[in-house]
Design an enzyme around this catalytic site. Structure first.
Site, PDB file in Angstrom:
ATOM      1  NE  ARG A 130      43.784  18.339  75.951  1.00 58.56           N
ATOM      2  CZ  ARG A 130      43.184  18.473  74.776  1.00 58.56           C
ATOM      3  NH1 ARG A 130      43.279  17.512  73.861  1.00 58.56           N
ATOM      4  NH2 ARG A 130      42.489  19.566  74.493  1.00 58.56           N
ATOM      5  CD  GLU A 170      50.609  17.053  72.291  1.00 57.84           C
ATOM      6  OE1 GLU A 170      49.937  16.086  72.703  1.00 57.84           O
ATOM      7  OE2 GLU A 170      50.110  18.138  71.940  1.00 57.84           O
ATOM      8  CG  HIS A 229      47.335  16.939  69.932  1.00 56.63           C
ATOM      9  ND1 HIS A 229      47.580  17.568  71.132  1.00 56.63           N
ATOM     10  CD2 HIS A 229      45.989  16.744  69.887  1.00 56.63           C
ATOM     11  CE1 HIS A 229      46.447  17.745  71.783  1.00 56.63           C
ATOM     12  NE2 HIS A 229      45.464  17.252  71.044  1.00 56.63           N
TER      13      HIS A 229
END
Length: 347
Positions: free
Chosen positions: A246, A275, A294
């Site tokens: 994370r 992100e 991600h």
């Protein structure tokens, strides 16, 4: 009379079609997909009418007003369950849900193999300088093969910060590569960590003795910026840092400084404070950083499992049965009472 069908609302992020197929085959539920660009009043109306909210796990996929906060819960008196798309629940205030009698479930383990493989891929990339070699081969000449000399992972030590579903799989692959594995996980005993393929140690010892440090813990108040300037300074000179867990677990500015000064050898980063990160993000300007968007858990296989598991678990808990991946199991009894009351209102 027959009870009305329970309503499930989700936003228009990408889902594997299997989720809709399973839910639409059930006579007990109805699925509504809401566009994120709809007016707030339209979105709120949809959420107010639902019993299950299928919510994205990634913070930047979900507009802030629709994160499951105490303020939003106060406006959703009929909400019974929140189901997150993945293992993470950054977009959900679990404690507020528990107080409201709202059950929170996730899909922990659905993308574990995908993330584990990506983690090891980043380790290999950083150690062997694969992406750096690819970039230079495409744009430069005048360098030698020795300018891109890397290192083997065999015989090195891997330190796992957290050894849950993903960390355990990473440990297994690392052992196959001939690595020694250490792990720090305050939720597990030394015996449990040993059973998962690693030697238990303190975080400080792990940082001092690992050639590669990989993050596999949740994003909590206690883990935010766990890897800060002092933690990076405690790592071995030339070591590799990996985060596929994370954003927020590591201090991005501190990581940049540690890499830029040459203390760390490389970093593989899948998760970011924002992100996707800005094109001019300092870390993306370093040759010894391998960056992903991600995507460690984004595979065809993982997304299919996530969709199927989410749909199946929703149907299971709506039958009043405990779900296999309840984040707040202490809320289940109250949830079941509210579910029964909801059924009575419908008849």
């Amino acid at each position: 009379m027959i009870a009305e069908r329970k309503k499930i609302v989700r936003f228009d992020v990408w889902y594997h079609p299997v989720m809709a197929q399973i839910l639409e085959a059930s006579p007990d539920v109805v699925l509504q997909t809401v566009a994120r660009d709809q007016p707030p009043a339209v979105i709120l109306q949809a959420l107010r009418s639902c019993q299950v909210y299928q919510v994205p796990s990634a913070r930047d996929e979900l507009p802030r007003p629709w994160c499951v906060t105490e303020a939003l819960l106060c406006q959703l008196p009929d909400l019974l369950c929140v189901s997150t798309n993945g293992a993470g629940f950054d977009t959900v205030d679990v404690e507020a849900c528990t107080r409201a009698g709202v059950l929170v479930v996730n899909q922990s383990g659905a993308n574990a193999q995908s993330v584990a493989e990506a983690t090891v891929g980043l380790m290999l990339d950083c150690a062997r300088r694969i992406s750096e070699s690819d970039r230079r081969l495409r744009w430069e000449r005048g360098f030698s093969r020795e300018d891109l000399m890397g290192s083997e992972l065999c015989g090195k030590t891997l330190g796992l910060v957290g050894i849950g579903e993903i960390g355990t799989r990473v440990a297994r692959i690392a052992q196959a590569l001939g690595m020694q594995v250490l792990a720090h996980d305050p939720l597990l005993s030394a015996e449990q960590i040993g059973q998962r393929g690693a030697a238990s140690c303190t975080l400080q010892s792990l940082l001092q003795h690992s050639d590669v440090v990989s993050m596999h813990c949740p994003r909590l108040a206690s883990t935010l910026n766990l890897m800060n300037a002092s933690a990076f300074a405690a790592m071995r000179k030339g070591a590799v840092f990996i985060n596929t867990a994370r954003g927020g677990l590591h201090d991005e500015a501190a990581l940049y400084d540690t890499l830029a000064c040459g203390h760390l050898g490389a970093a593989g980063i899948d998760v970011w404070d924002q992100e996707p990160p800005a094109l001019d993000h300092p870390l993306l300007g370093l040759e010894n950083v391998v960056g992903l968007y991600h995507t460690a858990g984004v595979t065809h296989e993982a997304r299919k499992r996530m969709g199927a598991w989410a749909a199946e678990q929703i149907l299971q808990v709506l039958r009043g049965e405990p779900g296999p991946r309840m984040v707040n199991p202490q809320a289940f009894d109250v949830f079941r009472q509210r579910l029964k009351a909801s059924d009575h209102r419908d008849t």
